[in-house]
Motif scaffolding. Sequence first.
Motif, PDB file in Angstrom:
ATOM      1  N   ARG A 162       0.831  -1.210   0.000  1.00  0.00           N
ATOM      2  CA  ARG A 162       0.000   0.000   0.000  1.00  0.00           C
ATOM      3  C   ARG A 162       0.864   1.258   0.000  1.00  0.00           C
ATOM      4  NH1 ARG A 162      -5.194   0.890   1.102  1.00  0.00           N
ATOM      5  NH2 ARG A 162      -5.475  -1.294   1.698  1.00  0.00           N
ATOM      6  N   SER A 163       1.942   1.231   0.779  1.00  0.00           N
ATOM      7  CA  SER A 163       2.824   2.394   0.844  1.00  0.00           C
ATOM      8  C   SER A 163       3.481   2.666  -0.508  1.00  0.00           C
ATOM      9  CB  SER A 163       3.904   2.160   1.911  1.00  0.00           C
ATOM     10  OG  SER A 163       4.813   3.237   1.946  1.00  0.00           O
ATOM     11  N   LEU A 165       2.310   1.807  -3.521  1.00  0.00           N
ATOM     12  CA  LEU A 165       1.288   2.279  -4.460  1.00  0.00           C
ATOM     13  C   LEU A 165       0.919   3.735  -4.189  1.00  0.00           C
ATOM     14  CD1 LEU A 165      -1.016  -0.871  -4.591  1.00  0.00           C
ATOM     15  CD2 LEU A 165       0.465  -0.027  -6.422  1.00  0.00           C
ATOM     16  N   ARG A 166       0.879   4.117  -2.937  1.00  0.00           N
ATOM     17  CA  ARG A 166       0.532   5.491  -2.596  1.00  0.00           C
ATOM     18  C   ARG A 166       1.567   6.475  -3.138  1.00  0.00           C
ATOM     19  NH1 ARG A 166       0.509   4.950   2.494  1.00  0.00           N
ATOM     20  NH2 ARG A 166      -1.696   4.375   2.703  1.00  0.00           N
ATOM     21  N   GLU A 167       2.828   6.014  -3.253  1.00  0.00           N
ATOM     22  CA  GLU A 167       3.904   6.889  -3.694  1.00  0.00           C
ATOM     23  C   GLU A 167       3.876   7.173  -5.201  1.00  0.00           C
ATOM     24  OE1 GLU A 167       6.187   8.473  -1.936  1.00  0.00           O
ATOM     25  OE2 GLU A 167       5.437   7.712  -0.021  1.00  0.00           O
ATOM     26  N   PRO A 170      -1.560   5.858  -6.942  1.00  0.00           N
ATOM     27  CA  PRO A 170      -2.703   5.900  -6.007  1.00  0.00           C
ATOM     28  C   PRO A 170      -4.005   5.401  -6.610  1.00  0.00           C
ATOM     29  CG  PRO A 170      -2.091   8.100  -6.726  1.00  0.00           C
ATOM     30  CD  PRO A 170      -1.025   7.190  -7.222  1.00  0.00           C
ATOM     31  N   LEU A 173      -5.026   2.005  -5.431  1.00  0.00           N
ATOM     32  CA  LEU A 173      -5.661   1.923  -4.117  1.00  0.00           C
ATOM     33  C   LEU A 173      -7.152   2.187  -4.214  1.00  0.00           C
ATOM     34  CD1 LEU A 173      -3.015   3.803  -1.938  1.00  0.00           C
ATOM     35  CD2 LEU A 173      -3.284   1.348  -2.266  1.00  0.00           C
ATOM     36  N   GLU A 174      -7.537   3.035  -5.152  1.00  0.00           N
ATOM     37  CA  GLU A 174      -8.966   3.305  -5.348  1.00  0.00           C
ATOM     38  C   GLU A 174      -9.646   2.152  -6.062  1.00  0.00           C
ATOM     39  OE1 GLU A 174     -11.818   6.701  -7.478  1.00  0.00           O
ATOM     40  OE2 GLU A 174      -9.629   6.926  -7.473  1.00  0.00           O
ATOM     41  N   GLN A 232      -3.726  10.768 -14.415  1.00  0.00           N
ATOM     42  CA  GLN A 232      -3.169  10.901 -13.071  1.00  0.00           C
ATOM     43  C   GLN A 232      -1.728  11.387 -13.149  1.00  0.00           C
ATOM     44  OE1 GLN A 232      -2.307   6.881 -11.302  1.00  0.00           O
ATOM     45  NE2 GLN A 232      -3.444   6.174 -13.102  1.00  0.00           N
ATOM     46  N   TYR A 243       9.500   1.332  -8.803  1.00  0.00           N
ATOM     47  CA  TYR A 243       8.312   1.075  -7.995  1.00  0.00           C
ATOM     48  C   TYR A 243       7.530  -0.125  -8.525  1.00  0.00           C
ATOM     49  CZ  TYR A 243       8.247   5.050  -4.763  1.00  0.00           C
ATOM     50  OH  TYR A 243       8.509   5.925  -3.734  1.00  0.00           O
TER      51      TYR A 243
END
Length: 412
Positions: A162-163, A165-167, A170, A173-174, A232, A243
């Motif tokens: 999750r961390s 993907l957030r970087e 995102p 995550l949705e 995005q 990543y």
Amino acid sequence: MLFIGDDWAEDHHDVELVDDEGQVMARRRLPEGIEGIAGLHALVADHLPEDWAELEPEQVQGLVKVGIETDRGPWVAALVAAGYEVFAINPLSVARYRQRHSTSGAKSDAADAHLLAEIIRVDRAHHRPLAGDSEEAEAIKLVARTHQSLIWERSRHVLRLRSALREFFPAALEAFADLDAPDALELLALAPEPDRARQLTRRRITAALRRANRRNVDARVNEIQQILGAEQLHRSTPVQSAYAAIVAGQAAIVATLNAQIDQMAAVVDAHFGQHPDAEIYTSQPGLGVVLAARVLGEFGDDPHRYTDAKARKNYAGTAPITKASGKKKIVLARYARNRRLGDALQQWAFCSLRGSSGARVYYQQLRARGTGHQAALRQLANRLVGILHGCLKTHTTYDEHTAWSHHLTSAA
């Protein structure tokens, strides 16, 4: 009596033998394994009474008492099999005793062996001997702990995923609310970065959702494509590539852990089903097979370990502690406890709200008095532990009316 302090390390044991008066009789450093345990037995035999061979096993057990800072492993099993009374001393307690004996802060393996021998010689009444659990209970404890550790490890890797993907991604995550779900892991393995995610075909997404037995597949496919296809923010190509490798690796680890967790759950089920108390545990509201196995494994099945329900609650960590000094008195939660057992009991309390009307009424009464959610669950768990103790003591399964008659009557 003969008191033995055993300071263990990975490849050796420092042992010291003292008598009733605290007189040091022998000190040795013994290797780990058969040679070491044989040397310890020979050392004990040299210092036992001359007629010890004629004594009954129970008398020998009363003569030899061992203090060691662990309760598991082949060495400890060999000590128990030899008939010694073994005390597994908490390392935190040993550290406090060390401060009492020496204020300089000096520490050595030989000194710790002496300290352990003195603890069981002088203060053994304040420490619990190693429980006489059955082999079945020990096996359940091992597999249940492993299953729980795998779940905790999966949670750590999901947070890392999750961390990452957030970087840089995102939108994933949705699109995927549950990152440990099979469909999310499969799609992230196929498209671990935004450019490849936009190229995912409807057919690929549909196949992944169907393999995961998802409902409303067509609507879900449309939602995923819409989220992943939207514009995005982007990172640079080298950073995004790095990543993507991290996400693919974490997704593979989580998928492997999912498979291992399912396999270990089947092993837990097989071992737990063979235990004679399995029916009593699973009769409790909110306890399924896996959760019941965790509770049984951590409590053990030694019938003489807990003298009453209060002793079981104290070990469980659900009973509060009181700090009183002069006119000041504070009741606090007990945080020094078996963390694995505490986690299982908290889950049990939460699950019992759905399976027991009495548990639900008791919880609602606590909340109405201003008790917080977690504190109310802890008090409910304390009550459930007492009920379980009664069922085990009388060898009866759970009965809702017997367990909660007072609370159900007052609520009516």
